[in-house]
Motif scaffolding. Structure first.
Motif, PDB file in Angstrom:
ATOM      1  N   ARG A 159       3.572   6.530   3.205  1.00  0.00           N
ATOM      2  CA  ARG A 159       4.952   6.051   3.089  1.00  0.00           C
ATOM      3  C   ARG A 159       5.855   7.212   2.657  1.00  0.00           C
ATOM      4  O   ARG A 159       5.444   8.055   1.844  1.00  0.00           O
ATOM      5  N   PRO A 160       7.080   7.272   3.191  1.00  0.00           N
ATOM      6  CA  PRO A 160       7.976   8.394   2.899  1.00  0.00           C
ATOM      7  C   PRO A 160       8.164   8.680   1.414  1.00  0.00           C
ATOM      8  O   PRO A 160       8.262   9.842   1.013  1.00  0.00           O
ATOM      9  N   GLU A 161       8.181   7.642   0.599  1.00  0.00           N
ATOM     10  CA  GLU A 161       8.423   7.862  -0.830  1.00  0.00           C
ATOM     11  C   GLU A 161       7.268   8.570  -1.530  1.00  0.00           C
ATOM     12  O   GLU A 161       7.404   9.045  -2.661  1.00  0.00           O
ATOM     13  N   TYR A 162       6.112   8.650  -0.860  1.00  0.00           N
ATOM     14  CA  TYR A 162       4.967   9.321  -1.463  1.00  0.00           C
ATOM     15  C   TYR A 162       4.660  10.676  -0.825  1.00  0.00           C
ATOM     16  O   TYR A 162       3.665  11.317  -1.167  1.00  0.00           O
ATOM     17  N   ASP A 163       5.506  11.103   0.102  1.00  0.00           N
ATOM     18  CA  ASP A 163       5.275  12.376   0.788  1.00  0.00           C
ATOM     19  C   ASP A 163       5.154  13.548  -0.184  1.00  0.00           C
ATOM     20  O   ASP A 163       4.259  14.387  -0.061  1.00  0.00           O
ATOM     21  N   SER A 164       6.064  13.612  -1.150  1.00  0.00           N
ATOM     22  CA  SER A 164       6.057  14.749  -2.075  1.00  0.00           C
ATOM     23  C   SER A 164       4.813  14.740  -2.949  1.00  0.00           C
ATOM     24  O   SER A 164       4.240  15.799  -3.242  1.00  0.00           O
ATOM     25  N   ARG A 177       0.815  -1.207   0.000  1.00  0.00           N
ATOM     26  CA  ARG A 177       0.000   0.000   0.000  1.00  0.00           C
ATOM     27  C   ARG A 177       0.857   1.270   0.000  1.00  0.00           C
ATOM     28  O   ARG A 177       2.035   1.246   0.319  1.00  0.00           O
ATOM     29  N   GLY A 178       0.220   2.371  -0.361  1.00  0.00           N
ATOM     30  CA  GLY A 178       0.897   3.667  -0.325  1.00  0.00           C
ATOM     31  C   GLY A 178       0.983   4.233   1.070  1.00  0.00           C
ATOM     32  O   GLY A 178       1.554   5.303   1.283  1.00  0.00           O
ATOM     33  N   PHE A 179       0.417   3.530   2.031  1.00  0.00           N
ATOM     34  CA  PHE A 179       0.498   3.930   3.431  1.00  0.00           C
ATOM     35  C   PHE A 179       1.017   2.759   4.246  1.00  0.00           C
ATOM     36  O   PHE A 179       1.029   1.620   3.772  1.00  0.00           O
ATOM     37  N   GLU A 180       1.446   3.039   5.454  1.00  0.00           N
ATOM     38  CA  GLU A 180       1.991   1.998   6.323  1.00  0.00           C
ATOM     39  C   GLU A 180       1.453   2.178   7.734  1.00  0.00           C
ATOM     40  O   GLU A 180       1.040   3.273   8.129  1.00  0.00           O
TER      41      GLU A 180
END
Length: 206
Positions: free
Chosen positions: A93-98, A77-80
């Protein structure tokens, strides 16, 4: 915690909260609660919320972590589900913060409400400060306003109190750029603007 205490805790949990209705999956119920939680939720708090033994809830939380992480070939998922300050909370998730930040800023160009501006001022002058302390100063519930400010990228979670589990908030570089200043120290002194120099702020605040 001893085995005896754990068993007593499980029994107490089942007595203080109703059991889940028939047909309701424990993992999905916990997922739903975690989706709306503003603070990290301890296993005990989750167990009380769903009326299930702590041991079952702990196992369900571990299963959710693995599920969100894409274990056993499932979709990542895009979240954790992250453990922070002794509790559990869902995060992007950190990689989707931006990506999320860009979306929020693009989709929310409207001005902040008066309530949001007042809350932002409290955080700016009193940071780091917990949500409970903000609510105490403003004498209103600030949950939704804090979520709005987080979504706009104007405040951020600075740290979690190790004793209380409360998240402490502070302002971001984005706020500084929006205000056209280089540091929070450049904010005007607020005490002279208050009728008695206090009203929720210490007399010596700025």
């Amino acid at each position: 915690m001893t085995v005896e205490n754990l068993h007593a805790t499980d029994e107490d949990t089942e007595r203080t909260a109703p059991a889940l209705p028939d047909g309701i999956d424990l993992e999905r119920a916990l997922e739903a609660i975690l989706m709306v939680a503003d603070e990290p939720m301890s296993v005990m708090t989750l167990a009380t919320a769903v009326g299930a033994p702590v041991t079952r809830v702990k196992a369900a939380v571990d299963a959710l972590v693995a599920d969100f992480d894409g274990a056993d070939g499932s979709v990542r998922r895009g979240f954790e589900l992250r453990e922070v300050g002794g509790g559990w909370r869902i995060y992007v998730r950190p990689e989707y913060d931006s990506v999320v930040s860009d979306y929020v800023l693009a989709q929310n160009p409207t001005r902040l409400s008066q309530a949001a501006l007042e809350t932002l001022a409290v955080i700016a002058y009193k940071q780091p400060i917990s949500r409970g302390a903000i609510a105490s100063i403003r004498a209103v519930n600030v949950d939704s306003v804090v979520r709005t400010l987080l979504g706009r990228g104007l405040i951020t979670e600075m740290f979690t109190d190790s004793e209380t589990g409360a998240i402490n908030y502070g302002t971001t570089e984005l706020l500084l750029s929006q205000l056209g200043i280089n540091s929070i120290d450049e904010l005007p002194k607020i005490s002279p603007l208050l009728s008695d120099g206090t009203e929720g702020f210490d007399a010596d605040v700025r």
